[in-house]
Design a protein around this motif. Sequence first.
Motif, PDB file in Angstrom:
ATOM      1  N   TYR A   1     -15.993  95.251 161.080  1.00  0.00           N
ATOM      2  CA  TYR A   1     -16.460  95.469 162.452  1.00  0.00           C
ATOM      3  C   TYR A   1     -16.284  96.940 162.805  1.00  0.00           C
ATOM      4  O   TYR A   1     -15.193  97.501 162.626  1.00  0.00           O
TER       5      TYR A   1
ATOM      6  N   SER B   1     -23.188  87.579 165.292  1.00  0.00           N
ATOM      7  CA  SER B   1     -23.173  88.685 166.247  1.00  0.00           C
ATOM      8  C   SER B   1     -21.811  88.669 166.929  1.00  0.00           C
ATOM      9  O   SER B   1     -20.915  87.935 166.529  1.00  0.00           O
ATOM     10  N   LYS B   2     -21.661  89.475 167.979  1.00  0.00           N
ATOM     11  CA  LYS B   2     -20.373  89.549 168.657  1.00  0.00           C
ATOM     12  C   LYS B   2     -20.005  88.225 169.300  1.00  0.00           C
ATOM     13  O   LYS B   2     -18.843  87.851 169.375  1.00  0.00           O
TER      14      LYS B   2
ATOM     15  N   GLN C   1     -16.349  88.391 164.948  1.00  0.00           N
ATOM     16  CA  GLN C   1     -16.578  89.597 165.747  1.00  0.00           C
ATOM     17  C   GLN C   1     -15.962  89.503 167.142  1.00  0.00           C
ATOM     18  O   GLN C   1     -15.519  90.514 167.696  1.00  0.00           O
TER      19      GLN C   1
ATOM     20  N   GLU D   1     -24.780  90.800 175.154  1.00  0.00           N
ATOM     21  CA  GLU D   1     -23.585  91.184 174.411  1.00  0.00           C
ATOM     22  C   GLU D   1     -23.342  92.689 174.457  1.00  0.00           C
ATOM     23  O   GLU D   1     -22.219  93.155 174.309  1.00  0.00           O
TER      24      GLU D   1
ATOM     25  N   SER E   1     -13.493  92.392 168.112  1.00  0.00           N
ATOM     26  CA  SER E   1     -13.888  93.297 169.196  1.00  0.00           C
ATOM     27  C   SER E   1     -12.912  93.277 170.355  1.00  0.00           C
ATOM     28  O   SER E   1     -12.895  94.192 171.183  1.00  0.00           O
TER      29      SER E   1
END
Length: 424
Positions: free
Chosen positions: A137, A380-381, A106, A422, A110
């Motif tokens: 994503y 998670s990110k 991620q 985040e 991102s």
Amino acid sequence: MSQPTRRAAGALALSAVAALALSACSSASGTPSGESGGDVTLSYAIWDENQKPAMEDIAAAFTEEHPNVTIDIQVTPYKEYFTKLQTAASGGSAADVFWMNGPNFQLYASNGQLAPLDDTGIDAADYPQGLVDLYTYDGTLYGAPKDFDTVAVWYNKELFDAADVDYPAAGWTWEDLKDAAAKLTDAAKGQFGIAASQYGQENFYNSIAQAGGEVISADGTKTGYDSPEALAGIELWTDQIDAGSSPTAQQLTDTNPEDLFLSGKVAMFQNGSWAAIAYADNADIADKVDVAPLAAGPAGNQSVIHGVANVANANSPHLAEAKEFAAFASGEAAATIQAETGTVIPAFDGTQQAWVDALPQYDLQVYIDALETSVPYPVSKNTSAWTSIESEVLSQVWAGNVSAKDGLKDLAEKMQAALDAEQE
């Protein structure tokens, strides 16, 4: 997935600082598109030397279909892989196509480092849903699933026979596991029924799901450690230490838990599908062990699923070819080549049987069957921000310095703070 990726979150190389560096060099607009034309050499970064022969065969098959494209395979050991990738991505020199894992995905997606693969002809229905979810994503698929691993329990048949304990089998439960572990423990011999290692992928990520909980919400924004189910999933392991059925946290730190299993000091050891080829090649243990499904908790016998994906560098000067090769290297033909090596389970549905057949002495079908109830590896990110907290807090719980209840309360608060950061 190959053995070096077994505890993927434990070797994360990226941090919030790295995220800023990645963001600074990403190019959300102006990325190359269309065929490059002429002769093209694509660099392909991987981390497993054992898989290089299969990757070479896959590259050759691609070149046969695309005579103007040559694939240059670059192997970097896993320990250095993501550090090198971070530096290369920040400097704009990352490989055209490279392997990616869930915990790092991620952050790269991102920050615009990965090219969308939705337009390459990939059919998500050809892959386990957990892997598709892992490499999607904001609704876009950026990673083509290459292989996967699930978790099962390996057991020493000689120790079970000596203790007159039935082998683990489909339908067994947590209570069965604890009962067997107790019967297989012999303090006088320094022998334990199970290794209650502080391993997420192999141990407590699975048991939390089996209790009906989750480590993190599906959208990666909420901790799941503040639930009774998470507590039950953790206590399955800490209770084994308290009961003496597992080595202590200190013993598991002093000696690699897997080494205790391989030496016959531990009767049961949960491990990923990558273990099969390693155990088959180990003359001391090859004929003594077999594998069974995970024991079922209140919600079932869920296994975490993880796997490697092929991704295309969004800033590649040969973007069209890079995207096409990423998709090809995770397609049916490539999956068949991988399966025949016996080293990994290919992600493309319908090609896994060759992997099972490669080692018929073991009941490897249990790893494939685990797909039916599998849960995605928790990410998670910026996964490393909270897995470092997770490791620190749970080490105190495993050592008995903090109760599981108090430890998880602390972990949930700190993890949620990291997740909230985040979103800022």
